[in-house]
Design an enzyme around this catalytic site. Structure first.
Site, short mmCIF file in Angstrom:
data_model
loop_
_atom_site.label_atom_id
_atom_site.label_comp_id
_atom_site.label_asym_id
_atom_site.label_seq_id
_atom_site.Cartn_x
_atom_site.Cartn_y
_atom_site.Cartn_z
N ASP A 28 0.84 -1.19 0.00
CA ASP A 28 0.00 0.00 0.00
C ASP A 28 0.88 1.24 0.00
O ASP A 28 1.83 1.33 0.79
CB ASP A 28 -0.91 -0.01 1.23
CG ASP A 28 -2.00 1.05 1.16
OD1 ASP A 28 -2.30 1.53 0.04
OD2 ASP A 28 -2.56 1.38 2.21
N HIS A 41 -3.72 14.03 0.57
CA HIS A 41 -3.97 13.14 1.71
C HIS A 41 -2.80 13.18 2.69
O HIS A 41 -3.00 13.32 3.90
CB HIS A 41 -4.19 11.70 1.21
CG HIS A 41 -4.27 10.69 2.31
ND1 HIS A 41 -5.34 10.61 3.18
CD2 HIS A 41 -3.41 9.70 2.70
CE1 HIS A 41 -5.14 9.62 4.05
NE2 HIS A 41 -3.97 9.05 3.78
N GLU A 91 -10.46 3.93 3.51
CA GLU A 91 -9.61 4.70 2.61
C GLU A 91 -9.99 4.33 1.19
O GLU A 91 -9.96 3.16 0.81
CB GLU A 91 -8.12 4.44 2.89
CG GLU A 91 -7.70 4.98 4.26
CD GLU A 91 -6.20 4.99 4.49
OE1 GLU A 91 -5.47 4.20 3.86
OE2 GLU A 91 -5.75 5.83 5.31
N GLU A 133 -9.20 3.90 -2.47
CA GLU A 133 -7.95 3.68 -3.19
C GLU A 133 -8.19 2.93 -4.50
O GLU A 133 -9.23 2.29 -4.69
CB GLU A 133 -6.97 2.86 -2.34
CG GLU A 133 -6.71 3.47 -0.97
CD GLU A 133 -5.49 2.90 -0.27
OE1 GLU A 133 -4.65 2.27 -0.95
OE2 GLU A 133 -5.38 3.09 0.96
N ASP A 165 -9.17 0.37 1.96
CA ASP A 165 -8.18 0.03 2.99
C ASP A 165 -8.78 0.41 4.35
O ASP A 165 -8.55 1.50 4.86
CB ASP A 165 -6.88 0.79 2.71
CG ASP A 165 -5.86 0.60 3.81
OD1 ASP A 165 -5.94 -0.38 4.55
OD2 ASP A 165 -4.96 1.46 3.92
N ARG A 198 -8.10 3.94 13.25
CA ARG A 198 -7.20 5.09 13.48
C ARG A 198 -6.63 5.12 14.89
O ARG A 198 -5.50 5.59 15.08
CB ARG A 198 -7.94 6.40 13.21
CG ARG A 198 -8.49 6.54 11.81
CD ARG A 198 -7.41 6.47 10.77
NE ARG A 198 -7.95 6.66 9.42
CZ ARG A 198 -7.25 6.47 8.31
NH1 ARG A 198 -5.98 6.08 8.39
NH2 ARG A 198 -7.79 6.64 7.14
N GLN A 213 -4.00 2.40 14.99
CA GLN A 213 -2.91 2.85 14.12
C GLN A 213 -2.06 3.93 14.79
O GLN A 213 -0.83 3.87 14.77
CB GLN A 213 -3.52 3.40 12.82
CG GLN A 213 -2.50 3.91 11.81
CD GLN A 213 -3.18 4.57 10.60
OE1 GLN A 213 -4.41 4.62 10.50
NE2 GLN A 213 -2.38 5.07 9.67
N LYS A 238 -4.31 -1.77 10.24
CA LYS A 238 -4.61 -1.89 8.81
C LYS A 238 -4.84 -3.34 8.37
O LYS A 238 -5.50 -3.57 7.36
CB LYS A 238 -3.40 -1.36 8.00
CG LYS A 238 -3.10 0.10 8.20
CD LYS A 238 -4.06 0.93 7.41
CE LYS A 238 -3.60 2.38 7.35
NZ LYS A 238 -4.45 3.15 6.44
N THR A 260 -8.89 -5.71 3.96
CA THR A 260 -8.82 -4.80 2.81
C THR A 260 -9.80 -5.34 1.78
O THR A 260 -9.69 -6.50 1.38
CB THR A 260 -7.40 -4.80 2.20
OG1 THR A 260 -6.45 -4.45 3.21
CG2 THR A 260 -7.30 -3.81 1.04
N GLU A 302 -10.17 12.50 7.35
CA GLU A 302 -10.00 13.80 6.69
C GLU A 302 -11.34 14.54 6.57
O GLU A 302 -11.41 15.75 6.81
CB GLU A 302 -9.42 13.60 5.30
CG GLU A 302 -7.99 13.13 5.28
CD GLU A 302 -7.59 12.69 3.89
OE1 GLU A 302 -7.06 13.52 3.13
OE2 GLU A 302 -7.84 11.51 3.56
CA CA Z 1 -4.01 3.11 2.68
#
Ligand code: CA
Length: 275
Positions: free
Chosen positions: A6, A13, A75, A77, A109, A113, A116, A129, A133, A232
């Site tokens: 990844d 971002h 996320e 992606e 993904d 948080r 993480q 993470k 996925t 975000e």
């Molecule tokens: Ca990611």
């Protein structure tokens, strides 16, 4: 899926997360414009669209205390699928990209948080993470994707990352929470291109295998409504979107995408189930 990598290829971002987590320093770390930052993820937990996502548990603050994540996120992606492998010890150049990569999938993904942010120092993403996925069920061939000029890269990149072709991809995503669109991230502004990401994976001589998957990293644009993650969109939970700071049990998240020429790239969906 063979191996899974990844990246972190969106300047918007990376800048947003830098502002949130390191408010007193430059948002981009000094290496960010010299190489596409990435990490090796967990191939065995890549699941197909429609698979339920069990809320992960882990150590998080205050404490640290072990328990269900309170900051479950997504996320948006794009994932690139390798069809043709390469030999150990032989780097793949950006110009050889289309000889190795077959096509793309939409990729979510999932990210815890709180887990993480406690675990990532100093080695990077791990259990926050690796629990899941999600990818869309069909691989769309590269030829179906409209290409546009990628952003100008300044400072100039090292020779092994130089590309002479236009590898911005004119794709716009939709991120929907329980059926309501909350964001439309555009892919075309991504700073690092897919051939550069592939060249970087193999620059040290690491080989590719058929079925390898590498992801772009969260796609975020300049506008608030173009951000590809809830951390975000809600600015780490301070400004809820549709009543959500982060995901609750039972929430369904769908990522879909279209090319500028109108081709539908499918969708990837996942519903959160309790820990
Ligand atoms: Ca990611």
């Amino acid at each position: 899926v063979a191996d899974y990598v990844d990246f972190y290829a969106s300047e918007q971002h990376a800048t947003n997360l830098g502002r949130m987590f390191r408010p007193d320093s430059e948002p981009l770390l000094p290496n960010w414009k010299h190489l596409p930052v990435g990490y090796h993820g967990r191939a065995g937990t890549v699941v197909v669209s429609g698979s339920p996502i069990r809320r992960p548990q882990g150590l998080r603050l205050p404490g640290p205390e072990f328990g269900p994540s309170r900051k479950l996120d997504v996320e948006v992606e794009l994932g690139f699928v390798v069809g043709v492998g390469s030999d150990l010890g032989s780097p793949v150049t950006p110009g050889d990209f289309a000889d190795h990569v077959f096509g793309v999938v939409l990729l979510n993904d999932w990210s815890a948080r709180d887990i993480q942010s406690y675990e990532y120092v100093p080695l990077g993403p791990f259990l926050g993470k690796s629990f899941a996925t999600s990818i869309s069920p069909w691989v769309v061939p590269l030829d179906a994707l409209p290409r546009v000029p990628a952003p100008v890269q300044d400072p100039p990149v090292a020779d092994y990352l130089r590309t002479d072709s236009d590898w911005g991809l004119d794709i716009t995503f939709e991120l929907a929470l329980n059926g309501e669109v909350v964001s439309r991230p555009p892919y075309r502004g991504m700073y690092w291109t897919p051939p550069q990401m592939l060249a970087h994976i193999t620059a040290n001589g690491a080989s590719l295998r058929t079925g390898d998957l590498f992801a772009s990293g969260t796609v975020s644009g300049d506008d608030v409504a173009e951000r590809g993650s809830f951390i975000e969109l809600t600015w780490n939970g301070e400004q809820p979107v549709n009543g959500r700071a982060f995901l609750e049990d039972g929430d369904s998240v769908t990522i879909s995408a279209r090319t500028a020429t109108g081709a539908h790239l499918g969708e990837v969906e996942g519903t959160v189930v309790p820990a």
